[in-house]
Design a protein around this motif. Structure first.
Motif, short mmCIF file in Angstrom:
data_model
loop_
_atom_site.label_atom_id
_atom_site.label_comp_id
_atom_site.label_asym_id
_atom_site.label_seq_id
_atom_site.Cartn_x
_atom_site.Cartn_y
_atom_site.Cartn_z
N THR A 30 36.09 41.50 44.12
CA THR A 30 36.23 40.98 45.26
C THR A 30 37.77 40.68 45.54
O THR A 30 38.25 40.86 46.47
CB THR A 30 35.32 39.84 45.71
OG1 THR A 30 33.90 40.23 45.55
CG2 THR A 30 35.45 39.14 47.08
N LEU A 31 38.02 40.07 44.54
CA LEU A 31 39.52 39.66 44.62
C LEU A 31 40.65 40.70 44.63
O LEU A 31 41.57 40.90 45.12
CB LEU A 31 39.86 38.54 43.44
CG LEU A 31 39.05 37.49 43.24
CD1 LEU A 31 39.83 36.52 42.15
CD2 LEU A 31 39.81 36.25 44.56
N GLU A 32 40.17 41.76 43.82
CA GLU A 32 40.63 43.04 43.70
C GLU A 32 40.64 43.95 45.08
O GLU A 32 41.20 45.06 45.20
CB GLU A 32 40.61 44.02 42.59
CG GLU A 32 40.82 42.97 41.38
CD GLU A 32 40.52 43.79 39.90
OE1 GLU A 32 39.92 44.64 39.97
OE2 GLU A 32 41.08 43.16 38.93
N GLY A 33 39.87 43.54 46.15
CA GLY A 33 39.41 44.34 47.27
C GLY A 33 38.60 45.52 46.97
O GLY A 33 38.85 46.54 47.85
N GLU A 34 37.79 45.45 45.97
CA GLU A 34 37.14 46.86 45.52
C GLU A 34 36.01 46.68 46.50
O GLU A 34 34.85 46.42 45.92
CB GLU A 34 37.01 47.04 44.00
CG GLU A 34 38.31 47.00 43.35
CD GLU A 34 37.83 47.09 41.88
OE1 GLU A 34 36.66 47.69 41.44
OE2 GLU A 34 38.95 46.90 41.13
N ALA A 59 39.28 30.77 43.96
CA ALA A 59 39.68 31.72 42.59
C ALA A 59 40.77 32.65 42.77
O ALA A 59 41.10 33.24 41.68
CB ALA A 59 38.44 32.58 42.23
N GLU A 60 41.19 32.58 43.96
CA GLU A 60 42.50 33.58 44.27
C GLU A 60 43.74 32.82 43.78
O GLU A 60 44.79 33.88 43.51
CB GLU A 60 42.53 33.82 45.98
CG GLU A 60 43.13 35.04 46.26
CD GLU A 60 43.05 35.46 47.76
OE1 GLU A 60 43.44 36.46 48.13
OE2 GLU A 60 42.43 34.73 48.12
N ALA A 98 39.37 41.80 33.59
CA ALA A 98 38.97 43.17 33.25
C ALA A 98 39.02 43.60 31.91
O ALA A 98 38.41 44.44 31.29
CB ALA A 98 40.09 44.01 34.07
N GLU A 99 39.98 42.96 31.02
CA GLU A 99 39.85 43.32 29.55
C GLU A 99 38.51 43.00 28.91
O GLU A 99 38.14 44.01 28.17
CB GLU A 99 40.99 42.59 28.85
CG GLU A 99 42.36 42.99 29.43
CD GLU A 99 42.83 41.91 30.56
OE1 GLU A 99 44.00 42.35 31.20
OE2 GLU A 99 41.93 41.57 31.05
N ASP A 121 29.32 49.00 37.84
CA ASP A 121 30.14 47.92 36.83
C ASP A 121 31.75 47.86 37.26
O ASP A 121 32.55 47.31 36.60
CB ASP A 121 30.12 48.39 35.31
CG ASP A 121 30.71 49.52 35.03
OD1 ASP A 121 30.65 50.09 33.74
OD2 ASP A 121 31.10 50.19 35.82
N GLY A 122 32.06 48.73 38.15
CA GLY A 122 33.64 48.47 38.63
C GLY A 122 34.48 49.60 38.16
O GLY A 122 35.64 49.65 38.28
N THR A 123 33.78 50.54 37.17
CA THR A 123 34.68 51.53 36.75
C THR A 123 34.88 52.73 37.39
O THR A 123 35.46 53.57 37.24
CB THR A 123 34.14 51.90 35.24
OG1 THR A 123 32.79 52.26 35.32
CG2 THR A 123 34.21 50.84 34.28
#
Length: 482
Positions: A329-333, A369-370, A444-445, A462-464
């Motif tokens: 969400t923070l990354e806008g995906e 969280a942003e 992400a790591e 999973d976002g990948t």
């Protein structure tokens, strides 16, 4: 006062007085307005009288009624000030105190559970309770080895009272709704009812508290008192002094508020990672701000944690889905987060939503969280509550179509309650630090490492990869293209 009211007819009559009393005072208010008093003044008087009755009835009944009042009290910061003001003092009382049970009843419970010679366990025992809660009250004493202890004694008939109260309250849910506008009361009552058996079981509570005490034994930030004795209706633990969080909320310094808020967030997210348990009763009465131990570098306050009667068992810690969804969400995906929500059951298979609209719905909620540091305020949480509660808003319409899977119910309530307390504190908290340290999947790591180890397949949510336009649950809980 008399012993804990146990007869269903007595308790039902008292609980019925709540909505009837509210209706009666509304009629009284109308009469006052006809008599010439302004609606604003009458409204304020009406809310004050309702708040006073709320505390009187819930406090005297203890049991599920008081547990319900405590659950409501952490949400008062989300109310408009004109509504919150009159309720705040009455509800806050429920976090720290309630009318005590008679001394003779306390002695009879101790005699029944510890034996006729129960006094030999103690060098001193104070008959006057130091605190009262929903199913028991706490007495200060000195253990036979000289340590100061807290002796928690369960109210006779507490189990029947809890079930009776929550059954009756669920019937009045619609009438009680106006106490917290915008909140769906019935699921809250249902969830509280589901936890009754665990909270009555002092053996389970003892195990959960001991697990936390061992894990946090040398922690510089959090202190959990050890359990010294446990029987069916009696629990003896180390005594801790300190400043109750309700007092920090009312009169604490900015330093105390910020420190309490930071440690509360740290405990919320680190506890499941370290113990596999989530402390699930985060109202201010269960926390103390303690002076740092002598020799501790920096000399900052510590957080004392009490009452482990309600915990969520999370052997792997908090679900990685929470961290992943926050990060996405923070990354806008938008597509990825929508796919993940579909796969986990937050979007039912017969519902189709716009991924961009879902992202827009989530972003304001996760604002803390942003940034590196966020100041939690009553105004902020009120704006969030108003945005979601307003039937005319797109957020309200979208929110009605989302689903909360049962496995996330308690986590969701604990998180909302903790945010409510942070807003009551007005604390500035480096929340992102705690998420990065303790929340699986947020970085992400760490997710990449997990994905490699588990052999995550292409096309899972999973976002990948890009999420599907339409998604339906499959056997392994991932989202597959329809």
């Amino acid at each position: 006062m008399s012993d804990l009211p146990r007869k269903a007819v007595t308790r039902t009559a008292k609980l019925a007085a709540l909505p009837l009393g509210i209706a009666g005072r509304a009629t009284w208010g109308l009469g006052k307005r006809i008599g010439g008093k302004s609606a604003e003044i009458v409204g304020r008087e009406l809310q004050q009288r309702t708040a006073e009755q709320l505390f009187k009835v819930l406090g005297e009944l203890k049991g599920g009624a008081m547990k319900f009042g405590q659950a409501l009290s952490v949400f008062e910061s989300a109310l408009p000030e004109e509504v919150a003001g009159p309720y705040r003092a009455a509800l806050t009382k429920l976090q720290e105190a309630a009318p005590p049970m008679p001394t003779a009843t306390v002695h009879s419970v101790l005699e029944e559970r510890l034996g006729d010679d129960w006094r030999e366990y103690f060098l001193e025992f104070e008959d006057k309770p130091a605190a009262a809660a929903s199913i028991g009250q706490v007495h200060r004493a000195v253990w036979h080895d000289g340590r100061e202890v807290a002796v928690k004694v369960q109210y006779p008939g507490a189990g029947e009272a809890l079930l009776s109260d929550l059954t009756q309250l669920s019937r009045f849910a619609k009438l009680l709704g106006p106490l917290i506008p915008g909140m769906d009361i019935k699921p809250l009552i249902t969830e509280l009812r589901d936890r009754v058996a665990e909270e009555l079981d002092y053996e389970l509570e003892s195990q959960a508290q001991q697990e936390h005490a061992r894990e946090f034994a040398d922690d510089p930030d959090v202190f959990v008192p050890e359990v010294l004795h446990q029987s069916e209706k009696v629990l003896v633990t180390e005594w801790i002094d300190g400043i109750p969080l309700s007092e920090v909320i009312a009169d604490g310094t900015e330093e105390q508020r910020d420190r309490a808020g930071q440690l509360l967030a740290r405990f919320l997210f680190s506890g499941p990672a370290r113990t596999g348990l989530l402390h699930a009763d985060p109202h201010p009465g269960n926390f103390r701000l303690l002076p740092a131990d002598e020799g501790d570098e920096g000399g900052e306050w510590k957080l004392g944690v009490l009452d482990f009667g309600t915990v969520d068992r999370l052997p792997g810690g908090l679900p990685p889905t929470i961290g992943r969804s926050l990060r996405m969400t923070l990354e806008g995906e938008a597509e990825a987060i929508y796919g993940l929500l579909c796969g986990e059951g937050f979007v039912k298979e017969d519902i189709e939503l716009d991924p961009d609209a879902v992202l827009e719905y989530l972003l304001p909620i996760i604002e803390p969280a942003e940034v590196d540091a966020f100041t939690f305020t009553r105004d902020w949480i009120r704006s969030q509550a108003a945005r979601i509660a307003d039937p005319r808003s797109p957020a309200h319409q979208l929110g009605k179509q989302l689903n909360l899977p049962p496995s996330y119910l308690l986590i969701h309530r604990v998180t909302l309650s903790t945010i409510g307390v942070l807003c009551q504190l007005g604390a500035t908290v480096r929340l992102r630090d705690e998420l990065e340290s303790w929340l699986p999947g947020f970085l992400a790591e760490s997710e990449t490492a997990e994905g490699t180890a588990e052999g995550t397949a292409e096309g899972t949510a999973d976002g990948t990869t890009e999420a599907p336009e339409e998604c339906e649950p499959v056997a392994d809980g991932t989202a597959a293209q329809a």
